[in-house]
Design an enzyme around this catalytic site. Structure first.
Site, PDB file in Angstrom:
ATOM      1  N   HIS A 185      11.760   1.562  -1.490  1.00  0.00           N
ATOM      2  CA  HIS A 185      10.976   2.201  -2.495  1.00  0.00           C
ATOM      3  C   HIS A 185      11.711   3.189  -3.476  1.00  0.00           C
ATOM      4  O   HIS A 185      12.743   3.314  -3.698  1.00  0.00           O
ATOM      5  CB  HIS A 185      10.194   2.955  -1.459  1.00  0.00           C
ATOM      6  CG  HIS A 185       9.816   2.660  -0.260  1.00  0.00           C
ATOM      7  ND1 HIS A 185       8.558   1.736  -0.128  1.00  0.00           N
ATOM      8  CD2 HIS A 185      10.034   2.550   1.064  1.00  0.00           C
ATOM      9  CE1 HIS A 185       8.439   1.302   0.919  1.00  0.00           C
ATOM     10  NE2 HIS A 185       9.447   1.934   1.882  1.00  0.00           N
ATOM     11  N   TYR A 220       1.568  -4.046   7.036  1.00  0.00           N
ATOM     12  CA  TYR A 220       2.390  -2.995   7.872  1.00  0.00           C
ATOM     13  C   TYR A 220       1.456  -2.298   8.957  1.00  0.00           C
ATOM     14  O   TYR A 220       0.335  -1.989   8.702  1.00  0.00           O
ATOM     15  CB  TYR A 220       2.912  -1.929   6.990  1.00  0.00           C
ATOM     16  CG  TYR A 220       3.795  -0.879   7.587  1.00  0.00           C
ATOM     17  CD1 TYR A 220       4.601  -1.157   8.815  1.00  0.00           C
ATOM     18  CD2 TYR A 220       4.159   0.364   7.141  1.00  0.00           C
ATOM     19  CE1 TYR A 220       5.415  -0.147   9.396  1.00  0.00           C
ATOM     20  CE2 TYR A 220       4.860   1.359   7.676  1.00  0.00           C
ATOM     21  CZ  TYR A 220       5.367   0.908   8.904  1.00  0.00           C
ATOM     22  OH  TYR A 220       6.251   1.788   9.442  1.00  0.00           O
ATOM     23  N   HIS A 246       8.779  -4.609   9.155  1.00  0.00           N
ATOM     24  CA  HIS A 246       9.402  -4.237  10.136  1.00  0.00           C
ATOM     25  C   HIS A 246       9.257  -4.750  11.626  1.00  0.00           C
ATOM     26  O   HIS A 246       8.926  -4.243  12.710  1.00  0.00           O
ATOM     27  CB  HIS A 246       9.273  -2.829  10.508  1.00  0.00           C
ATOM     28  CG  HIS A 246       9.120  -2.004   8.749  1.00  0.00           C
ATOM     29  ND1 HIS A 246      10.020  -2.350   7.992  1.00  0.00           N
ATOM     30  CD2 HIS A 246       8.622  -0.776   8.449  1.00  0.00           C
ATOM     31  CE1 HIS A 246       9.531  -1.712   6.734  1.00  0.00           C
ATOM     32  NE2 HIS A 246       9.021  -0.770   7.220  1.00  0.00           N
ATOM     33  N   ASP A 297      15.025  -0.157   3.496  1.00  0.00           N
ATOM     34  CA  ASP A 297      13.832   0.971   3.466  1.00  0.00           C
ATOM     35  C   ASP A 297      14.399   2.119   2.987  1.00  0.00           C
ATOM     36  O   ASP A 297      13.355   3.179   3.234  1.00  0.00           O
ATOM     37  CB  ASP A 297      13.439   1.221   4.955  1.00  0.00           C
ATOM     38  CG  ASP A 297      11.993   1.622   4.942  1.00  0.00           C
ATOM     39  OD1 ASP A 297      11.338   1.714   3.918  1.00  0.00           O
ATOM     40  OD2 ASP A 297      11.784   2.452   5.650  1.00  0.00           O
ATOM     41  N   ASN A 347       9.498   9.531   5.946  1.00  0.00           N
ATOM     42  CA  ASN A 347       8.994   9.953   7.255  1.00  0.00           C
ATOM     43  C   ASN A 347       9.908   9.785   8.381  1.00  0.00           C
ATOM     44  O   ASN A 347       9.566   9.969   9.492  1.00  0.00           O
ATOM     45  CB  ASN A 347       7.742   9.183   7.620  1.00  0.00           C
ATOM     46  CG  ASN A 347       6.629   9.432   6.658  1.00  0.00           C
ATOM     47  OD1 ASN A 347       6.398  10.592   6.389  1.00  0.00           O
ATOM     48  ND2 ASN A 347       5.784   8.486   6.223  1.00  0.00           N
TER      49      ASN A 347
HETATM   50  C1  0GY Z   1       8.433   2.223   5.072  1.00  0.00           C
HETATM   51  C2  0GY Z   1       7.830   2.832   6.295  1.00  0.00           C
HETATM   52  C3  0GY Z   1       7.035   3.961   6.324  1.00  0.00           C
HETATM   53  C4  0GY Z   1       6.251   4.464   4.928  1.00  0.00           C
HETATM   54  C5  0GY Z   1       5.809   3.672   4.158  1.00  0.00           C
HETATM   55  O1  0GY Z   1       4.350   3.226   2.246  1.00  0.00           O
HETATM   56  C6  0GY Z   1       4.872   4.232   2.824  1.00  0.00           C
HETATM   57  O2  0GY Z   1       4.387   5.462   2.953  1.00  0.00           O
HETATM   58  O3  0GY Z   1       5.740   2.382   4.135  1.00  0.00           O
HETATM   59  C7  0GY Z   1       6.686   4.774   7.455  1.00  0.00           C
HETATM   60  O4  0GY Z   1       6.114   5.715   7.422  1.00  0.00           O
HETATM   61  O5  0GY Z   1       6.863   4.133   8.578  1.00  0.00           O
HETATM   62  O6  0GY Z   1       8.274   1.035   5.298  1.00  0.00           O
HETATM   63  O7  0GY Z   1       8.463   2.905   4.124  1.00  0.00           O
END
Ligand code: 0GY
Length: 298
Positions: free
Chosen positions: A37, A161, A185, A253, A258
């Site tokens: 990200h 997800y 994941h 990742d 988080n």
């Molecule tokens: C990941 C996992 C998380 C967060 C997000 O888009 C997001 O905020 O995907 C998570 O908090 O488990 O894949 O980045």
């Protein structure tokens, strides 16, 4: 130190490791980090008002520095929930990376064909549906289906997800989508239950029954009970890599949103790869051939 330490904006938030170890494992030429990200920087790309968490800034320059340091050539940059449906930070990173990155966006059903064409031109190749209540508000399934119908003509896929206990309820949606479906994941199994438990086996069966469904074998740091180097997660990822060698993807990742306990060392995550993909052929498929086919070859 290869990455500057970011400003911490939220006491809940752990910052990414600014000094990851150099991995012992060297990925093959052309390797793709297919799940990462960019966050902000907030001064340029503000976080979404509806976000469920506020991250530290983690901009494209740091992501590209990490890519080079870890021995990767390309990134797939996935829109994170903290940016909502505002994909500007991802698009900006894609444009800066040139051909070395592709993206996954988040869009609403009001997205126009022109906007989709612009995202496509920037390198977006998929949309993400997030089913974790701690990350995103519920969107009705018929809305998600209409979004999938809109992106399908672009040759895009849908990234989903969710957590393992929710698979049974979500399965009818996933299996009715007109696109490839890429699961984040490994469907977030409970590793304490083991690979043979019906929970993980129902995920394996989902892929066995549907050739358009893929899995990212990512995030041992989120799934582990034992902690680094995450050996308790190896059997899950290895099962998927060996059973579905042409439908798996790997990613860091980064910057690990988080994570509340032990922030992963990205070098240790890379050293996980030879444990889950135990031959050169499997690693070539996982790191190069599969992501290239999905994100670059069309
Ligand atoms: C990941 C996992 C998380 C967060 C997000 O888009 C997001 O905020 O995907 C998570 O908090 O488990 O894949 O980045």
């Amino acid at each position: 130190m290869i990455l500057d330490k970011p400003q911490v904006m939220d006491p809940d938030w752990m910052v990414f490791d600014p000094n990851p170890s150099k991995p012992r494992y060297a990925p093959p030429p052309g390797a793709v980090d297919a799940h990462c990200h960019v966050f902000g920087p907030a001064a340029v790309f503000p976080y979404a008002p509806e976000r469920k968490y506020t991250p530290c800034d983690a901009g494209k320059e740091k992501l590209f520095a990490l890519r080079d340091f870890l021995g990767f050539d390309r990134n797939v940059i996935v829109q994170a929930t903290c940016h909502g449906k505002d994909n500007r930070a991802v698009v900006d990173a894609l444009k800066a990376a040139g051909d070395r990155a592709r993206g996954v966006a988040t869009v609403g059903e009001d997205i126009t064909e022109k906007e989709l064409a612009e995202l496509d031109a920037a390198g977006v190749r998929g949309v993400r549906f997030n089913f974790l209540r701690r990350l995103a508000d519920f969107t009705p399934h018929d809305v998600l289906r209409r979004i999938a119908d809109k992106v399908a003509p672009f040759g895009w896929h849908v990234v989903v997800y969710f957590e393992a206990p929710d698979l049974a309820e979500l399965r009818p949606l996933f299996t009715s989508l007109p696109t490839k479906v890429i699961v984040d994941h490994m469907g977030r199994p409970d590793v304490k239950l083991g690979v043979d438990h019906p929970q993980f086996q129902s995920f394996v069966n989902l892929l066995a029954d549907h050739e358009n469904i893929w899995s990212k074998v990512t995030c041992p740091e989120r799934l582990t009970v034992a902690g680094p180097p995450y050996d308790d997660v190896v059997p899950f990822a290895r099962t998927l890599v060996e059973r579905f060698p042409d439908r798996v993807l790997w990613g860091t990742d980064w910057p690990h949103p988080n994570i509340k306990t032990i922030m992963p060392d990205d070098g240790v995550l890379v050293d996980h790869i030879p444990k889950i993909a135990v031959t050169e052929a499997l690693r070539q498929a996982l790191l190069v051939d599969n992501p290239m086919r999905l994100y670059w070859d069309h």
